[in-house]
Design a protein around this motif. Structure first.
Motif, PDB file in Angstrom:
ATOM      1  N   LYS A  27      27.269  47.952  43.759  1.00 30.68           N
ATOM      2  CA  LYS A  27      27.564  49.175  44.538  1.00 30.68           C
ATOM      3  C   LYS A  27      29.060  49.513  44.478  1.00 30.68           C
ATOM      4  N   LEU A  28      29.863  48.523  44.117  1.00 32.12           N
ATOM      5  CA  LEU A  28      31.301  48.794  43.952  1.00 32.12           C
ATOM      6  C   LEU A  28      31.514  49.476  42.607  1.00 32.12           C
ATOM      7  N   THR A  29      32.461  50.371  42.534  1.00 31.86           N
ATOM      8  CA  THR A  29      32.707  51.014  41.243  1.00 31.86           C
ATOM      9  C   THR A  29      33.639  50.160  40.402  1.00 31.86           C
ATOM     10  N   LYS A  30      34.307  49.206  41.055  1.00 24.89           N
ATOM     11  CA  LYS A  30      35.302  48.405  40.321  1.00 24.89           C
ATOM     12  C   LYS A  30      34.656  47.176  39.677  1.00 24.89           C
ATOM     13  N   ILE A  31      35.272  46.732  38.573  1.00 25.67           N
ATOM     14  CA  ILE A  31      34.799  45.553  37.845  1.00 25.67           C
ATOM     15  C   ILE A  31      35.947  44.551  37.811  1.00 25.67           C
ATOM     16  N   PRO A  32      35.673  43.242  38.031  1.00 25.54           N
ATOM     17  CA  PRO A  32      36.764  42.268  37.938  1.00 25.54           C
ATOM     18  C   PRO A  32      37.432  42.330  36.560  1.00 25.54           C
ATOM     19  N   ARG A  33      38.730  42.191  36.546  1.00 24.49           N
ATOM     20  CA  ARG A  33      39.450  42.332  35.277  1.00 24.49           C
ATOM     21  C   ARG A  33      40.544  41.259  35.158  1.00 24.49           C
ATOM     22  N   LEU A  34      40.514  40.578  34.005  1.00 18.81           N
ATOM     23  CA  LEU A  34      41.524  39.563  33.687  1.00 18.81           C
ATOM     24  C   LEU A  34      42.590  40.193  32.801  1.00 18.81           C
ATOM     25  N   GLY A  35      43.846  39.959  33.127  1.00 19.55           N
ATOM     26  CA  GLY A  35      44.946  40.400  32.279  1.00 19.55           C
ATOM     27  C   GLY A  35      45.592  39.189  31.615  1.00 19.55           C
ATOM     28  N   ILE A  36      45.592  39.183  30.286  1.00 16.49           N
ATOM     29  CA  ILE A  36      46.214  38.070  29.551  1.00 16.49           C
ATOM     30  C   ILE A  36      47.553  38.538  29.018  1.00 16.49           C
ATOM     31  N   LEU A  37      48.577  37.711  29.205  1.00  9.83           N
ATOM     32  CA  LEU A  37      49.901  38.016  28.660  1.00  9.83           C
ATOM     33  C   LEU A  37      50.221  36.927  27.640  1.00  9.83           C
ATOM     34  N   GLU A  49      42.023  32.302  23.918  1.00  8.03           N
ATOM     35  CA  GLU A  49      41.829  33.716  24.294  1.00  8.03           C
ATOM     36  C   GLU A  49      40.430  34.208  23.880  1.00  8.03           C
ATOM     37  N   ARG A  50      40.020  33.807  22.667  1.00 11.34           N
ATOM     38  CA  ARG A  50      38.671  34.186  22.195  1.00 11.34           C
ATOM     39  C   ARG A  50      37.598  33.609  23.111  1.00 11.34           C
ATOM     40  N   GLY A  51      37.751  32.309  23.420  1.00 14.71           N
ATOM     41  CA  GLY A  51      36.768  31.635  24.284  1.00 14.71           C
ATOM     42  C   GLY A  51      36.723  32.280  25.666  1.00 14.71           C
ATOM     43  N   ALA A  52      37.901  32.556  26.224  1.00 14.88           N
ATOM     44  CA  ALA A  52      37.980  33.128  27.574  1.00 14.88           C
ATOM     45  C   ALA A  52      37.390  34.541  27.579  1.00 14.88           C
ATOM     46  N   THR A  53      37.698  35.324  26.522  1.00 14.03           N
ATOM     47  CA  THR A  53      37.203  36.700  26.456  1.00 14.03           C
ATOM     48  C   THR A  53      35.674  36.716  26.344  1.00 14.03           C
ATOM     49  N   ASN A  54      35.140  35.841  25.472  1.00 17.66           N
ATOM     50  CA  ASN A  54      33.678  35.782  25.320  1.00 17.66           C
ATOM     51  C   ASN A  54      33.012  35.396  26.626  1.00 17.66           C
ATOM     52  N   ARG A  55      33.570  34.383  27.280  1.00 21.85           N
ATOM     53  CA  ARG A  55      32.990  33.903  28.546  1.00 21.85           C
ATOM     54  C   ARG A  55      33.003  35.034  29.585  1.00 21.85           C
ATOM     55  N   CYS A  56      34.144  35.711  29.690  1.00 22.41           N
ATOM     56  CA  CYS A  56      34.277  36.778  30.698  1.00 22.41           C
ATOM     57  C   CYS A  56      33.307  37.913  30.405  1.00 22.41           C
ATOM     58  N   LYS A  57      33.200  38.294  29.128  1.00 20.11           N
ATOM     59  CA  LYS A  57      32.302  39.398  28.746  1.00 20.11           C
ATOM     60  C   LYS A  57      30.857  39.058  29.109  1.00 20.11           C
ATOM     61  N   LYS A  58      30.466  37.795  28.855  1.00 22.30           N
ATOM     62  CA  LYS A  58      29.109  37.332  29.172  1.00 22.30           C
ATOM     63  C   LYS A  58      28.792  37.530  30.650  1.00 22.30           C
ATOM     64  N   ILE A  59      29.830  37.359  31.458  1.00 22.87           N
ATOM     65  CA  ILE A  59      29.647  37.412  32.909  1.00 22.87           C
ATOM     66  C   ILE A  59      29.732  38.844  33.435  1.00 22.87           C
ATOM     67  N   GLY A  60      30.468  39.702  32.691  1.00 25.32           N
ATOM     68  CA  GLY A  60      30.682  41.069  33.168  1.00 25.32           C
ATOM     69  C   GLY A  60      32.082  41.287  33.708  1.00 25.32           C
ATOM     70  N   ILE A  61      33.013  40.448  33.254  1.00 30.45           N
ATOM     71  CA  ILE A  61      34.419  40.595  33.636  1.00 30.45           C
ATOM     72  C   ILE A  61      35.150  41.284  32.483  1.00 30.45           C
ATOM     73  N   ASP A  62      35.947  42.303  32.791  1.00 30.76           N
ATOM     74  CA  ASP A  62      36.739  42.962  31.748  1.00 30.76           C
ATOM     75  C   ASP A  62      37.974  42.123  31.413  1.00 30.76           C
ATOM     76  N   VAL A  63      38.403  42.215  30.165  1.00 33.47           N
ATOM     77  CA  VAL A  63      39.607  41.484  29.756  1.00 33.47           C
ATOM     78  C   VAL A  63      40.573  42.441  29.078  1.00 33.47           C
ATOM     79  N   GLU A  64      41.829  42.380  29.491  1.00 28.94           N
ATOM     80  CA  GLU A  64      42.871  43.180  28.834  1.00 28.94           C
ATOM     81  C   GLU A  64      43.909  42.187  28.305  1.00 28.94           C
ATOM     82  N   VAL A  65      44.338  42.396  27.065  1.00 30.58           N
ATOM     83  CA  VAL A  65      45.329  41.481  26.481  1.00 30.58           C
ATOM     84  C   VAL A  65      46.599  42.260  26.146  1.00 30.58           C
ATOM     85  N   LYS A  66      47.734  41.753  26.654  1.00 33.78           N
ATOM     86  CA  LYS A  66      49.031  42.324  26.272  1.00 33.78           C
ATOM     87  C   LYS A  66      49.705  41.308  25.384  1.00 33.78           C
TER      88      LYS A  66
END
Ligand code: NAP
Length: 285
Positions: A27-37, A49-66
């Motif tokens: 019901k929330l419009t927001k999605i949890p998001r991880l920021g990698i620096l 980073e690949r492992g963390a991104t795959n895991r997060c995507k599987k769960i429904g967490i967005d990942v942004e990489v800088k």
């Protein structure tokens, strides 16, 4: 022969439970998001980073990489980190370490927002871990050690635990987390007179030294539970732990393999921390 206790069932259980939890947020419009620096392109950072991104995507967490170049100045690095701190879409921040030498980690650790610091860089989270305050974020790898012990019904309370290795990344926090669970903990480091002797006394032995196959059969007491955090290359170029697995599995009651042990759980803890940060930031119980 001891039971080989793998990381995958632990990681899968955490993943399933987080996925389920996130369904409740629909019901929330927001999605949890991880920021990698990330600074530079170190192969181990890219692999994590690949492992963390795959895991997060599987769960429904967005990942942004800088990504920043290796010669980035401390000033620019701080600007980018502060931008993550104040970005309301970013709930958790992961900074790959070590940072290049022109960037002083002693300065940076005070810049990262403690409520987004999901891998225990900030002294605020280190302090919370020391106090046993559950509102903080202990580092992911030692937390994975504790999750494995819990998943496989290993009782820490009252057990004699030895941690070999005392780094801020693994050994020291693992010792604190075991102590918080009421284990009786001994820590060995490079100046320990007789590491083998303290290992032999352990009912639970956690090894994080970074020396391939250092722990031999005669270092381990009969029926000990052995958790191997090490990741090394052996003489053939294959991955191996800090424990001589083939020898020690004959004596241990339970033992984690390398690969497919602790390392497989770490990214699921990272994801768990992102969700925890998201919930706190959105006042979700
Ligand atoms: P580190 O920073 O090099 O620390 C090694 C620790 O071992 C230090 O505390 C050192 O003591 C101690 N040590 C060295 N020789 C020793 C000896 N003979 N007896 C007892 N202690 C000794 O390494 P780290 O970052 O903690 O990593 C340890 C291992 O875990 C590495 O193989 C790394 O690749 C692996 N790792 C795995 C994961 C994962 O997700 N599975 C994550 C992080 C690290 P001093 O403090 O006195 O120098």
């Amino acid at each position: 022969m001891g039971t080989v206790i793998k990381g995958k069932p632990v990681a899968d259980k955490i993943t399933d439970s987080l996925r389920e939890e996130l369904r409740g947020f629909e019901k929330l419009t927001k999605i949890p998001r991880l920021g990698i620096l990330r600074v530079g392109e170190r192969p181990e950072d890219l692999a994590y980073e690949r492992g963390a991104t795959n895991r997060c995507k599987k769960i429904g967490i967005d990942v942004e990489v800088k990504t920043l170049p290796m010669d980035v100045t401390q000033e620019v690095f701080i600007e980018e980190l502060k931008a993550y701190n104040t970005d309301s879409k970013i709930n958790g921040i992961l900074v790959f370490r070590p940072l290049p030498e022109q960037i002083n980690e002693e300065v940076i650790k005070y810049v990262i927002a403690p409520e987004k610091d999901i891998d225990c860089f900030s002294p605020v989270n280190v302090g919370k871990m020391v106090e046993g305050d559950p509102s903080g974020f202990p580092p992911c790898t030692p937390t994975a050690v504790i999750e494995i012990l819990e998943h496989y019904d290993v009782q820490v309370e009252g057990s004699d635990c030895t941690v070999i290795g005392a780094s801020m990344v693994v050994g020291k926090p693992a010792a604190l987390l075991l102590m918080n669970k009421k284990g009786t903990v001994t820590v060995a480091h490079s100046k320990t007179k007789d590491t083998k002797a303290v290992a032999e006394n352990a009912e639970i032995l956690v090894v994080a030294v970074g020396r391939g196959k250092m722990v031999k059969k005669d270092w381990v007491s009969d029926g000990a539970v052995v958790i191997d955090v090490g990741i090394n290359e052996d003489e053939d170029g294959s991955l191996c732990g800090d424990v001589d697995f083939e020898q020690v599995k004959e004596k241990a009651s339970k033992i984690t393999p390398v690969p497919a042990g602790v390392g497989s759980v770490t990214t699921s803890i990272l994801a768990k921390h992102v969700v925890k940060a998201f919930k706190k930031q959105h006042q979700i119980e």
